[in-house]
Structure formats: C-alpha cells, structure tokens
Design a protein around this motif. Structure first.
Motif, PDB file in Angstrom:
ATOM      1  N   LEU A  97      -3.069 -13.490  21.419  1.00 35.85           N
ATOM      2  CA  LEU A  97      -4.033 -12.536  20.882  1.00 35.85           C
ATOM      3  C   LEU A  97      -3.707 -11.145  21.398  1.00 35.85           C
ATOM      4  O   LEU A  97      -3.416 -10.969  22.590  1.00 35.85           O
ATOM      5  CB  LEU A  97      -5.461 -12.917  21.282  1.00 35.85           C
ATOM      6  CG  LEU A  97      -5.937 -14.305  20.837  1.00 35.85           C
ATOM      7  CD1 LEU A  97      -7.364 -14.541  21.295  1.00 35.85           C
ATOM      8  CD2 LEU A  97      -5.831 -14.459  19.336  1.00 35.85           C
ATOM      9  N   GLY A  98      -3.783 -10.170  20.506  1.00 38.43           N
ATOM     10  CA  GLY A  98      -3.559  -8.779  20.870  1.00 38.43           C
ATOM     11  C   GLY A  98      -4.850  -8.046  21.129  1.00 38.43           C
ATOM     12  O   GLY A  98      -5.951  -8.594  21.017  1.00 38.43           O
ATOM     13  N   PRO A  99      -4.769  -6.767  21.466  1.00 31.60           N
ATOM     14  CA  PRO A  99      -5.976  -6.000  21.805  1.00 31.60           C
ATOM     15  C   PRO A  99      -6.924  -5.808  20.642  1.00 31.60           C
ATOM     16  O   PRO A  99      -8.091  -5.512  20.844  1.00 31.60           O
ATOM     17  CB  PRO A  99      -5.413  -4.657  22.293  1.00 31.60           C
ATOM     18  CG  PRO A  99      -4.055  -4.569  21.669  1.00 31.60           C
ATOM     19  CD  PRO A  99      -3.543  -5.960  21.575  1.00 31.60           C
ATOM     20  N   ASP A 100      -6.435  -5.975  19.394  1.00 30.37           N
ATOM     21  CA  ASP A 100      -7.330  -5.815  18.262  1.00 30.37           C
ATOM     22  C   ASP A 100      -8.331  -6.949  18.153  1.00 30.37           C
ATOM     23  O   ASP A 100      -9.295  -6.861  17.390  1.00 30.37           O
ATOM     24  CB  ASP A 100      -6.528  -5.706  16.958  1.00 30.37           C
ATOM     25  CG  ASP A 100      -5.565  -6.864  16.782  1.00 30.37           C
ATOM     26  OD1 ASP A 100      -5.307  -7.569  17.774  1.00 30.37           O
ATOM     27  OD2 ASP A 100      -5.065  -7.051  15.660  1.00 30.37           O
ATOM     28  N   GLN A 101      -8.113  -8.033  18.913  1.00 34.40           N
ATOM     29  CA  GLN A 101      -9.050  -9.151  18.894  1.00 34.40           C
ATOM     30  C   GLN A 101     -10.101  -9.038  19.983  1.00 34.40           C
ATOM     31  O   GLN A 101     -10.995  -9.878  20.069  1.00 34.40           O
ATOM     32  CB  GLN A 101      -8.285 -10.469  19.078  1.00 34.40           C
ATOM     33  CG  GLN A 101      -7.236 -10.731  18.020  1.00 34.40           C
ATOM     34  CD  GLN A 101      -7.843 -11.039  16.677  1.00 34.40           C
ATOM     35  OE1 GLN A 101      -8.985 -11.456  16.572  1.00 34.40           O
ATOM     36  NE2 GLN A 101      -7.082 -10.818  15.617  1.00 34.40           N
ATOM     37  N   PHE A 102     -10.005  -8.024  20.839  1.00 36.91           N
ATOM     38  CA  PHE A 102     -10.942  -7.870  21.944  1.00 36.91           C
ATOM     39  C   PHE A 102     -12.019  -6.869  21.537  1.00 36.91           C
ATOM     40  O   PHE A 102     -11.707  -5.742  21.126  1.00 36.91           O
ATOM     41  CB  PHE A 102     -10.240  -7.371  23.208  1.00 36.91           C
ATOM     42  CG  PHE A 102      -9.041  -8.207  23.613  1.00 36.91           C
ATOM     43  CD1 PHE A 102      -8.908  -9.508  23.173  1.00 36.91           C
ATOM     44  CD2 PHE A 102      -8.049  -7.679  24.416  1.00 36.91           C
ATOM     45  CE1 PHE A 102      -7.806 -10.279  23.541  1.00 36.91           C
ATOM     46  CE2 PHE A 102      -6.958  -8.433  24.795  1.00 36.91           C
ATOM     47  CZ  PHE A 102      -6.831  -9.728  24.345  1.00 36.91           C
ATOM     48  N   VAL A 103     -13.264  -7.263  21.649  1.00 38.33           N
ATOM     49  CA  VAL A 103     -14.390  -6.410  21.286  1.00 38.33           C
ATOM     50  C   VAL A 103     -15.336  -6.328  22.471  1.00 38.33           C
ATOM     51  O   VAL A 103     -15.179  -7.031  23.479  1.00 38.33           O
ATOM     52  CB  VAL A 103     -15.136  -6.960  20.044  1.00 38.33           C
ATOM     53  CG1 VAL A 103     -14.222  -6.971  18.837  1.00 38.33           C
ATOM     54  CG2 VAL A 103     -15.646  -8.373  20.300  1.00 38.33           C
ATOM     55  N   GLY A 104     -16.314  -5.453  22.367  1.00 40.64           N
ATOM     56  CA  GLY A 104     -17.308  -5.326  23.421  1.00 40.64           C
ATOM     57  C   GLY A 104     -18.337  -6.439  23.349  1.00 40.64           C
ATOM     58  O   GLY A 104     -18.504  -7.108  22.319  1.00 40.64           O
ATOM     59  N   LYS A 105     -19.031  -6.620  24.447  1.00 43.43           N
ATOM     60  CA  LYS A 105     -20.057  -7.649  24.501  1.00 43.43           C
ATOM     61  C   LYS A 105     -21.167  -7.303  23.520  1.00 43.43           C
ATOM     62  O   LYS A 105     -21.627  -6.176  23.443  1.00 43.43           O
ATOM     63  CB  LYS A 105     -20.616  -7.771  25.921  1.00 43.43           C
ATOM     64  CG  LYS A 105     -21.616  -8.908  26.076  1.00 43.43           C
ATOM     65  CD  LYS A 105     -22.038  -9.098  27.517  1.00 43.43           C
ATOM     66  CE  LYS A 105     -23.073 -10.200  27.647  1.00 43.43           C
ATOM     67  NZ  LYS A 105     -22.604 -11.487  27.125  1.00 43.43           N
TER      68      LYS A 105
END
Length: 1053
Positions: A97-105
């Motif tokens: 997974l790349g950073p585009d899959q990381f979101v805020g809580k």
C-alpha cells in the motif's frame, strides 16, 4: 501538549484463501512491515475465511524524512507450519500500500484488497480486509522535575564559568526517559557574550526544532563511528532547551522519548545558518527562514530606499508565465512609536494622484496598523520619478480638522524590485519629519513587485477601490457523501388501544437538514410493518447533524406521529464497496416527551457510500469523477494551468449615479477547487492577470470560467443595492482532452448570454490555458480505457430520478457552504457555474437536439445513398470496382476486418489535415439555434414553473406543445409497428405469412447445406448490383412481404 502521530492498521478478516496445510485448509497469520517495524497477528487455526480484528500500530518517527512522500506498507500472509503437515510457513499472498491509501482518523473505511503473488509460480487467491489510517495520541506526562533542573543548570554554569572548562569530563549520556535528563552531567560553558541571560534562550528556542528533527532522523541509523563532540556552548544550549519545553518544540509525528544513540546527534547537530542570520538583526525584524535575507537598505531618513546594489533595472522572475506582469508598488505600514497623541492615528499614502487612508491604529505599546497597500504602475519603466508620500494624522479631532503628525517622502525610482525567491522585505524604523511629531518613528517596508508577490492577495489595491469583498480567493467545496438509509422493518408499533383494528398503515419519514424522504405506506395487522426501502441523502463534512426518523400512523384524519429516533451522523459506518454493513435496531422516543421512550423500535442499515461520486455538475460537463473515499483515488495524470488575463469591451451592467458601470470579477471551477479573481471596480476593460493551477485526474473533464458583475461595493454603504444578486456576464467551458500536452493556448472568447430578446454579446474575455502531463504516456493513455464513473455506479447504479434529486441537493449544499466564506461566493454564482437551472423545457433545445441527431445520421444516409447510386450504375467505373471488391472479400473473408480498419485509418488520417487549428471550442450560437430562436420560444424557456404568464399565452403554448407531441406520437407508433412486424414473422399472427417465411427459411438452409457459402454470397452480390436493365421498377418482393405483415396498431383504441 504536543501529540505523536502513528499509523494504525486494523487487520479485520480475509476471504477465500488458498489451502496450504495438506488437508484442504490453512492456518493463516499476517505480518505487517513499515520501515523496519514488524508486527504480527495471531494465528487463526484451520480457517480459509479467518477473522482477526486486530489493531497494529506503527510509529512515524521511524520514517526517514527524505521518504515522506514514498511511504510503503508491506503486508504478507503466511500459513503457520505449526498447524498441518508442512515444514515451513507457506506463502498465502501479499499486498503493498502506498501513501494514497492512508487517511486521517474518521475517514477510514473497511477495504478488501486482492492478495498478490510474490513470484510467477505462487498459487494465491483471496482478499484481505483492512482499515489503514493516521491517528494522533498525546504522549505520557513528563515527571515534574523541570523547575529544579533549571536551578541546577544555572548553578553548574556559574561554577564552570569561574573554574574554567573541565576537559577531562566525559561526554554526556542521555537516557531513554526525557524526565531523567537532569541526571546527565553538564559540560562546562564558556563565558557569556553580549546577550543577556534572558535573551540567551531565544536562539535556543529557534534552533531547537531543527536540532530535534535531525536527532530523530539520525537516531534511526546505527552510528558507524564515535560521534564528534560539539562546541561547549552548543552542547549547553542543546541540553537545556529540551528539558524546558519538550512538548512545544517537538514536531508533529515525532516521538518524545529519545534513544540512547540520539544524544550525540542531538548535541552535535549544527545550528541552521538562516536562524543565526535572522537573530543578528534587530528584534523587531520578522524571523527569516528557508530563504535569503531581505534586500539591504540604508537607514537614512529620506533616502532610505536606495539599494546598495543597483538592481532596479532588472525585472523579477515570476511564476505567472501565462499572464502579463502587472507591476505594483507595495507599501507595508506596520506600527509607529512616540506619537504625540492618545487617539487612534491613521496613515495616508499618496502616489501618482491616488491617495488611500489606512484603518485607525490599534493601541498597544505602540500604534499598530500592519496593513499592506499595492499601487498599480502602468509599466515597469522607471524613467519617471513620482514621489511616494506617507504621512501620519491624528483623526481624533475630526475628519476635517485632522492634525498632521509627520511624514516621509521617497523617490519611487529608487525603490528596489523584489525577487520572488527572496524572503519578504523586513520593515524598518524611519524618523517622521514635520508636523507635531518629535522623535516619532514609523516602521514600514516598501518594494516593487508583481501580482506573484505573496503580499498581493491581502493587500489593498488601487484597481479594487479598497473593497473588502473584492479580494482574490481560493475556495474548496465541502466533501460530500451519499448517505444510504435502508429501512427494513419495525416492531411493536400498535399501542394496546389500537389492537382492535384489523389493519394499520404506517409510514417512516427520514429527515437530514432540509432533505426529507418518506417510505411507502406499509399495511400491517400485527404492528410489525416491513418496507425494505433505500433512502439516499447527501451529507457534507464535518458531520454535525442528526438523521431523524419519524414514524407516522396513517389515519383518515391525517398522519399521527408515533415516535422519533435520532441517529448522529458521526456514529454511521463508512464503506467503499457494495458489502452489507451491520444493521441495528433503534428505539423510538415519545414525540411529546423525549425523556420517555416506548417499546417501538425500527430496524435500519445505515452507511456512507464512499464508492460513489457525488454529482454536482451535469455529467457531460463534469470536472471531476473521483469517488468520495480518498482510498479509491487514482494518482493525478497532469496539471492544468489557467491564466485569467482580462476582459475587453464589456457592456455597462448597472447604473451608478447616472453613469454606466461594471465591477467585474471572474470565477473558475474545476473539481473541488473554486477560484475567484479580485473585483476590478468601474472598468469596462478590466485586467486581472492572475494564474491558477489544478491537478487533473481525468482528461475527459471540463474547466468552467464565468464572469460576473459585483454589487459587493455597495455592501459597505448598507443600501438596498447590497441585497441585489451579482449579474451574469458570460461563461466559457474548456475541455481538458482538447488541449495538447505542454502547449499554451491564449485566446479571446466572446461572453454570450441568452436572454429573452435573443443572444447578447456582453464583452470578451482573454484566457491562457496549458495542460502539462505528469503521468507516463502509457498510464495516461490507459485512463481512456477506464470507466468514467467509479465502480459503484456500475455495480449498484442510481436511477435517473435519484441522480437528478441528489444533484440538486448537492448544489444547494455547496451554495450554502460557499456563501458562508469570506468574501462569500453567492448562491446565484454557484448555481450558474454548476448549470443547476438549465434543465427546464425549451422548444429551442428540442429542435437543436433533433438537428444533432440528423447530423449524426447524415453520414449513414450518405453511405446508403452511395450504395444506391452504385447499385443503379450511375458511375459504371465505381460499380465495376465494387464488383471486384465484393469478389475479393467473398473469396478472402479474412480481409474484411483488416480492410475496414484500414479504411477507417485512411479517413482519420485524411481528416487530420483539416483539423481545427483555431481557438478552442466554445459556445456555438448556430448549433444551439440561439440566433434563429423565436421570441415566443425564448420567453417560454425563461418562464418559471408554475408559469406566471397570462392564461391566453399559456393556452397557446399548450396547443403548440400538443402539435409537437402528436408528431412524436406518430414517430413512436411507426417505430413500434416495425418491431411488431418483425415479431409477426414467427408468431403465426398471420398464418399464411408465417408459413411462407418458415418455408423460405427451410429452403435457404437446404441450399446453404448443399451449395458452398462463397458461391451463394457471390451470386447474391452480383444480383444486388445487377444492371438497371435487369431490374423492375416495382419494390422488391422481400420489402412487399414485410410491409404486409400485421402489427398491433389496429388494436389501439
């Protein structure tokens, strides 16, 4: 207290895994790796659909700073060798997974990722469900040992200063616990320099953040050699500051606890030279970071703006390369001191006949204004030498009797040009001359720049007449979600006094803000109605509203409210696919007494559908097709740059004091980003020269630009004109796919408006646009093979009625959101940009669409006409060539498809020579039939619903519409009749006709069984193209037979 950011990975479950234990099953576990931090889940024994529901946390302090935008999270799944007849942990799959899959809580959603192979020979199947998001947590409180530590440090400093440095003292050692830093032996300090002890801490405060950042990065790498001891003063500063204010100096995402290897890197990190330079100047000069120093100037009273290096003749570099440079003289008035007044003085600035007065000063230890003014210059030619006058006045005695306190005059030709990479020029103190000022000083800065200067957006400008609402602004649309409420059933709805009734009708009403939807009435005899209906709403972040469900009991006298249930939007789950979320039961409250509940309850399934794109524009002019959930976004494929240069020959839109006037501004919209230029007051040829940039995720999108006339200048006066709507001047649409990569287009577009009297040209706008591709060529071309809308629109499509309703709701929400901005983007502007009011009935559009269909079919008609001419030998040479082509294609059928493809290639290559090289496509009045539209049709098009026209006019329009409807009715009947005749071939509606057709089909089948197909095809071709002398003038028998077939038209009443 500072917070620490971490990456949270929730491993939920997996589905349809590959069996690996030799008994048709697997015992999987998951290993997650993030920059060397490995976390492992427990093993689920013998389960191909395991459920973990485990949360793994990773520190972002382990992430190298130079890889901030290249985060990679690796997840591997294995079969545990302890369970089953295997000797090793067999591989079950992996994902990256790349950073585009990381979101805020709060934005996380359960997403199922397909497992990938590690190599070509791996047998992998199944998918894994994850939630990946960032979370912030507060560090544990430090031990209360800070105050005593300061005393100890000061005493040690005094002792070492008196005794001299002790070089035999070992280097300091830092513990993992920051509260125990007090036990670290202090190194000696050199004698203090000019700064006082109270000022000595200020450089430490500035230098400590970069030091701590370097320590965090350096601490992750093992030390290859013994670190070098730093200078004594640096060590003391580095050790004292982290103890005094560790939470405030800690950057976001860094750990508070320092590892033992970090102590030397913490102390040995050199101070940033920019910080040292910034502290070498007077304390009144703002801090300068990450850039060169401001231009040096002398501090004389009158010639203080003369640059030591003569660079006034150079033109600064500007990032606004699509527009023309507009040179401004910037004056920033900060504050004044020692003024002989106790009121609120003002400053007056005069340049080239333009004078502006600042706001009254705010009284603190000095008189503060902190305002920036931008005076437009006609050209960068500095041969002329106007004088810039800045004066201070005491307005407490009245406007007409203001007292002059002093002033300064400068030669504009000696004001330096500021180069954009430089930091902002530092304001300095200047002595006021004349008036009643004695030893009074004014702090200001002035320079010459362009519209690319960062002070330009918020500065007072001469072409905006100081209007507060005339500033250029960038707006972001609120994030919209589709809220799906599935009403399943309800229970225990009948109170005891109503059980005698055989049947009861119930209806559930759901309300979210102004959106109200109702289910169908459900009839029940046991008090448990069932609906199973989906209700869709549009919700905007942040979620602060509640979804209210009201149960109504339908009676003959009207609905009676039985109960209410409220669901906060923050408690609703988000999803990105079509999986079913868990349903819940909600109890109803008594509508008369909210504290008292009842036994009734309702069964609901609620979720936010992040897999849809919330449509706020019409599909054919949409500027963004991305789904709501950020996890599903594809990377951008390019950037589009728009330069709004200006307008020409605008017509006066309003009359002010008996004079025609126009206060024009431009609004551009692409995706979720809106931009608004400044409002140029009272000008029919306004110049903006502003440039904006958007990321492009899909080239098949449209950029919309609109020009409007503002009434905002009257809002200051508070008159009745302030409540008027901004007037439309015109609109331009630019499709991104029509732009060549890297080419700058600069064109002038007419601003056309369709009014009751016809098409009216209100002026012209000059635009420059450029598209720059950032994705690789193959990835960019691959976009054309992807679906336009997200996958959820195809898996679970919305009906046309739902799309139209939800789009109108989204437009209303966006208009309310943008109207609350400052300056506001008014609702009429938003509705015009989104084409929210262009779906009314128009006879002109009906005729225009019909002509478009005729234009499309015209090509097919030309082909049929050419075939017919060839068939009747009007051009014998062409007919002979067609005979030869038929023979070749029949005997070599493999050439049919290649020949057709090559023919289309030739047509495309031929038309390439005649492609349009003029301006980009724009509104076409001829295609829209706007030039030839009748006044009556235009009046009908602009009429509201319900109509407010006289009854006679409405009756005439209705009769005309009936005539058009009769023609459409006839065409639809003919189309239906031809289809019914096709059905009558085999339905034995006409026994003789069906018998003839069936017998003919049998004869054709036998012939084709006995005779080669190529011979039959060749004979049919030659028969079709036979010479006219062998033809009969009557229609063919096949056509005559088809026309005689029956249809259902004779059964219509």
């Amino acid at each position: 207290m500072a917070t620490t950011r971490k990456l949270v990975v929730e491993v939920v479950d997996a589905k349809d895994l590959t069996p690996k234990d030799g008994h048709g099953t697997s015992s999987p576990y998951v290993v997650v790796d993030y920059y060397g931090q490995r976390r492992r889940t427990r093993t689920i024994v013998r389960d191909l659909n395991p459920v973990w529901n485990e949360t793994l946390e990773f520190s972002l302090a382990k992430r190298p700073s130079h890889q901030l935008f290249a985060d990679v999270l690796e997840l591997d799944m294995y079969h545990d060798k302890n369970f089953g007849q295997t000797r090793r942990n067999n591989f079950l799959g992996r994902i990256r997974l790349g950073p585009d899959q990381f979101v805020g809580k709060g934005e996380e959603a359960l997403i199922y990722y397909p497992l990938e192979k590690k190599s070509l020979f791996n047998l992998v199947q199944g998918e894994i469900g994850l939630r990946v998001y960032y979370a912030d947590e507060k560090p544990p409180p430090l031990k209360p040992a800070v105050a005593p530590l300061e005393t100890v440090v000061e005493e040690k400093t005094e002792e070492t200063t008196a005794d001299g440095p002790d070089k035999s003292q070992p280097p300091p050692e830092t513990n993992d616990d920051p509260a125990e830093v007090k036990e670290t032996p202090e190194p000696p300090q050199p004698p203090p320099e000019e700064n006082s002890p109270g000022e000595g801490l200020k450089p430490n405060e500035e230098a400590s953040p970069p030091l701590q950042e370097n320590a965090t990065v350096g601490g992750e790498e093992p030390a290859a050699s013994e670190p070098t001891l730093p200078p004594e003063s640096d060590k003391n500063e580095a050790e004292v500051k982290p103890v005094e204010e560790p939470p405030q100096n800690q950057p976001d995402g860094e750990d508070v606890v320092l590892e033992s290897e970090d102590s030397m890197s913490w102390a040995s990190a050199p101070r940033s030279p920019e910080v040292i330079i910034s502290r070498s100047v007077s304390g009144s000069i703002p801090e300068t970071k990450n850039g060169p120093q401001p231009l040096r100037r002398s501090v004389s009273e009158t010639a203080s703006y003369t640059s030591e290096i003569s660079d006034v003749s150079t033109i600064e570099r500007s990032t606004f390369d699509l527009v023309e440079k507009m040179h401004y003289v910037f004056v920033r008035v900060v504050k004044a001191r020692s003024l002989p007044t106790s009121g609120s003085p003002v400053t007056k600035i005069s340049l080239s006949g333009t004078m502006i007065q600042s706001k009254p000063a705010r009284k603190t230890s000095c008189f503060e204004w902190d305002q920036t003014f931008a005076f437009l210059r006609d050209s960068p030619d500095l041969s002329s030498s106007p004088i810039l006058e800045i004066s201070v006045w005491d307005s407490s005695t009245g406007v007409e009797t203001s007292q002059f306190l002093g002033g300064i005059c400068f030669d504009v030709s000696e004001i330096p040009l500021r180069d954009p990479p430089d930091s902002p020029l530092a304001p300095q103190w200047y002595r006021l001359e004349g008036g009643g000022a004695h030893n009074s000083d004014l702090m200001l800065a002035t320079w010459t720049g362009t519209q690319a200067d960062e002070s330009f957006p918020d500065a007072w400008k001469t072409d905006t007449a100081g209007n507060v609402t005339a500033r250029a602004k960038v707006y972001m649309s609120s994030k919209l979600w589709y809220l799906r409420a599935t009403v399943i059933e309800a229970q225990d709805l009948l109170p005891p006094q109503l059980t005698a009734f055989k049947e009861a009708s119930f209806q559930l009403k759901a309300q979210l803000g102004f959106q109200v939807q109702k289910t169908k009435s459900a009839v029940t005899r046991n008090g448990a109605p069932s609906w199973n209906e989906d209700l869709l709403f549009v919700a905007a972040e942040p979620f602060s509203d509640q979804l209210v469900f009201t149960l109504e009991y339908r009676t003959s006298k009207g609905p009676v409210t039985v109960g209410m249930a409220r669901v906060p939007l923050t408690a609703i789950e988000r999803r990105v696919d079509d999986r079913l979320v868990a349903s819940r039961w909600f109890g109803f409250e008594d509508p008369n007494d909210e504290k008292r509940g009842n036994r009734s309850r309702v069964h609901l399934r609620l979720c936010f559908d992040g897999g849809y794109h919330v449509m706020d524009e019409a599909a054919h002019v949409c500027s963004d097709y991305r789904p709501t959930a950020r996890q599903l976004w594809k990377p951008a494929v390019g950037v589009v740059e728009l330069g709004i240069i200006g307008c020409k020959n605008l017509l006066p839109m309003k009359t002010v004091n008996g004079k025609g006037s126009t206060d024009a501004y431009t609004v551009a919209k692409y995706g979720t980003k809106w931009v608004r230029t400044r409002t140029v007051s009272d000008s029919l040829d306004p110049k903006w020269n502003e440039q904006y940039t958007w990321k492009v995720y899909d080239p098949c999108t449209v950029l919309t630009i609109g020009v409007f006339d503002s009434w905002g200048v009257f809002e200051i006066d508070g008159g009745k004109e302030a409540t008027r709507q901004d007037l439309r001047i015109g609109k331009v649409r630019i499709r991104i796919s029509t732009l060549e990569t890297g080419k700058a287009y600069r064109n002038t577009y007419p601003l056309l408006m369709l009014v009751n009297g016809g098409v009216k040209k209100l002026g012209e706008i000059e635009l420059a646009v450029r598209f720059v591709r950032s994705a690789p060529p193959l990835d960019f071309l691959h976009v054309y093979t992807q679906p336009l809308l997200p996958l959820m629109h195809h898996i679970k499509p919305l009906s046309l009625f739902q799309e139209d309703m939800l789009r109108n709701t989204a437009v209303r929400i966006l208009a309310a959101h943008l109207s609350r901005s400052e300056p506001p983007l008014r609702p009429e502007i938003v509705r015009y940009m989104l084409d929210a009011d262009t779906h009314s009935f128009s006879m002109r559009k009906v005729r225009a669409n019909w002509l478009r269909i005729v234009n499309v079919v015209a090509g097919m008609v030309d082909v049929v006409r050419w075939v017919d001419d060839t068939r009747f030998w009007k051009n014998p040479t062409s007919t002979l060539l067609v005979h030869a082509l038929v023979v070749m294609l029949i005997w070599f059928p493999d050439l049919i498809v290649p020949t057709l493809a090559f023919y289309l290639f030739v047509i495309g290559a031929w038309n390439y020579r005649f492609r349009s090289r003029a301006a980009l496509p724009h509104f076409d009045p001829r295609l829209s039939l706007a030039d030839a539209a009748d006044r009556e049709e235009l009046d009908e098009e602009f009429d509201v619903v319900p109509s407010n026209r006289p009854p006679e006019m409405v009756r005439l329009r209705y009769d005309k519409l009936r005539n058009v409807g009769a023609r459409v009715q006839t065409i639809l009947g003919e189309v239906a009749a031809q289809g019914e005749k096709m059905q009558a071939l085999v339905t034995w509606r006409d026994p003789r006709a069906t018998g003839i057709f069936v017998g003919l089909c049998l004869f054709v089948a036998l012939v084709l069984y006995l005779v080669p197909t190529k011979m039959v095809a060749m004979a049919s071709g030659f028969y079709y193209f036979r010479h006219p002398i062998f033809r009969d003038r009557k229609p063919s028998p096949v056509l005559n037979f088809f026309r005689r077939l029956p249809s259902l038209s004779d059964r219509l009443m």
